[in-house]
Design a protein around this motif. Structure first.
Motif, PDB file in Angstrom:
ATOM      1  N   SER A 190       4.508   7.706  -3.935  1.00 60.55           N
ATOM      2  CA  SER A 190       2.798   6.558  -2.984  1.00 60.55           C
ATOM      3  C   SER A 190       2.406   7.582  -2.108  1.00 60.55           C
ATOM      4  CB  SER A 190       4.283   5.418  -2.011  1.00 60.55           C
ATOM      5  OG  SER A 190       4.008   4.686  -2.564  1.00 60.55           O
ATOM      6  N   SER A 191       3.022   9.221  -2.032  1.00 61.07           N
ATOM      7  CA  SER A 191       2.896  10.321  -0.796  1.00 61.07           C
ATOM      8  C   SER A 191       1.885  11.362  -2.055  1.00 61.07           C
ATOM      9  CB  SER A 191       3.802  10.551  -0.213  1.00 61.07           C
ATOM     10  OG  SER A 191       4.333  11.003  -1.046  1.00 61.07           O
ATOM     11  N   LEU A 249       0.580   3.710   1.545  1.00 68.04           N
ATOM     12  CA  LEU A 249       0.694   4.236   3.720  1.00 68.04           C
ATOM     13  C   LEU A 249       2.360   3.232   3.825  1.00 68.04           C
ATOM     14  CD1 LEU A 249       0.960   5.489   5.609  1.00 68.04           C
ATOM     15  CD2 LEU A 249      -0.804   4.050   6.767  1.00 68.04           C
ATOM     16  N   GLU A 250       2.999   1.676   3.751  1.00 67.47           N
ATOM     17  CA  GLU A 250       2.847   1.005   3.916  1.00 67.47           C
ATOM     18  C   GLU A 250       4.645   1.676   3.421  1.00 67.47           C
ATOM     19  OE1 GLU A 250       5.076  -1.977   5.899  1.00 67.47           O
ATOM     20  OE2 GLU A 250       3.919  -1.230   5.823  1.00 67.47           O
ATOM     21  N   SER A 268       0.561  -1.167  -0.435  1.00 64.89           N
ATOM     22  CA  SER A 268      -0.246  -0.051   0.564  1.00 64.89           C
ATOM     23  C   SER A 268       0.930   1.561   0.300  1.00 64.89           C
ATOM     24  CB  SER A 268      -1.405  -0.310   1.250  1.00 64.89           C
ATOM     25  OG  SER A 268      -0.002   0.153   2.132  1.00 64.89           O
TER      26      SER A 268
END
Length: 305
Positions: free
Chosen positions: A301-302, A7-8, A5
């Motif tokens: 991812s962010s 967040l991961e 994910s």
């Protein structure tokens, strides 16, 4: 990390890039001075308007620091070329030059990790005759203390963009050049870019307060919209040059902050991206930047939708 994910991915990045008692986070090992990124971005072919500087004795003098935290203690300045110049000089401009031997480098109003200054500033504004007949997007050039016109914005479209905002509102955008930090700090560069964005928000808000203005981060705006407004998603304008990543957009206006939620019209943002654009980004390093895949991963991812 295909099944991980977002967040991961971000959490793993921060865990991986911590300095520890028995090791440092991965970095370049030594500084490649011949490939050090240029601290000054400019857009070749974009018209530059130099801004009026403060006088040698600092006048007009800013209000007392403690007054910035008292509502109504600072008189509201109207938005014009001089007040806009003061905002940028207090917030993002060069503050001094230093020299050691044959090496000379600049300091700036906004603090930066390693004095590398990954942050770039942009202004989307209308109603200032010295900047042209029509509103537009401008890139702030700190070395020249000037604004480079990146895009035109018809008045009717600018009116749609600021609809719902207080009178005389305009926007300041911030982006990051990750390579400026990665050149020295390697994997930790993403951390420092976020740190420096925070510094720039702080100096902009304090600078705005000296003019009796409010400065509010538009927290609901997604990264795609930010990059479209700043023109940093335009691949042709960055051909052969190091890219920038959009960080945020602030709304500024004379007077106190409003409790009414503020956001931009999505259709107006899309229409703005189709306007006439000027200039090509300069290349910052002589050779290609070193690729740090973990930075690309955490950046992707962010991103905010």
């Amino acid at each position: 990390m295909a099944d991980t994910s977002p967040l991961e991915v971000v959490m793993r990045y921060h865990e991986r890039t911590k300095h520890r008692f028995n090791r440092f986070a991965a970095g370049p090992g030594q500084l490649d001075w011949a490939n050090q990124p240029d601290p000054f971005r400019h857009y070749e072919g974009a018209a530059l308007t130099r801004l009026p500087r403060l006088t040698a004795d600092g006048t007009p003098r800013p209000p007392a620091y403690e007054s910035l935290y008292t509502h109504g203690a600072v008189a509201r300045e109207r938005v014009d070329v001089r007040s806009l110049s003061r905002l940028l000089e207090y917030a993002l401009a060069l503050s001094a030059w230093k020299q050691f031997g044959g090496t000379r480098w600049a300091l700036r109003s906004n603090p930066s990790s390693g004095n590398l200054h990954p942050a770039e500033g942009y202004v989307l504004i209308g109603g200032i005759a010295e900047l042209g007949e029509s509103p537009g997007l401008f890139h702030y050039a700190p070395r020249e203390h000037g604004l480079e016109r990146r895009a035109d914005c018809p008045q009717v479209l600018f009116t749609r963009l600021v609809r719902g905002f207080p009178p005389q509102a305009f926007f300041v955008g911030l982006s990051s050049v990750y390579w400026r930090e990665a050149w020295k700090y390697g994997e930790r560069a993403f951390r420092y870019c976020q740190h420096d964005t925070g510094h720039a928000i702080g100096t902009l808000r304090i600078a705005a307060a000296t003019l009796g203005w409010s400065a509010v981060v538009l927290g609901e705006l997604g990264d795609d919209a930010i990059e479209a407004l700043l023109g940093i998603d335009r691949s042709a304008d960055f051909e052969g040059a190091e890219r920038e990543s959009g960080e945020l957009l602030l709304a500024l206006w004379p007077g106190n902050a409003t409790r009414t939620p503020l956001n931009l019209n999505a259709e107006a943002v899309r229409e703005f991206a189709k306007q006439r654009w000027y200039g090509k980004a300069n290349r910052l390093s002589a050779d290609d930047p070193v690729i740090w895949e973990v930075i690309d991963q955490v950046s992707a991812s962010s991103r905010k939708p």
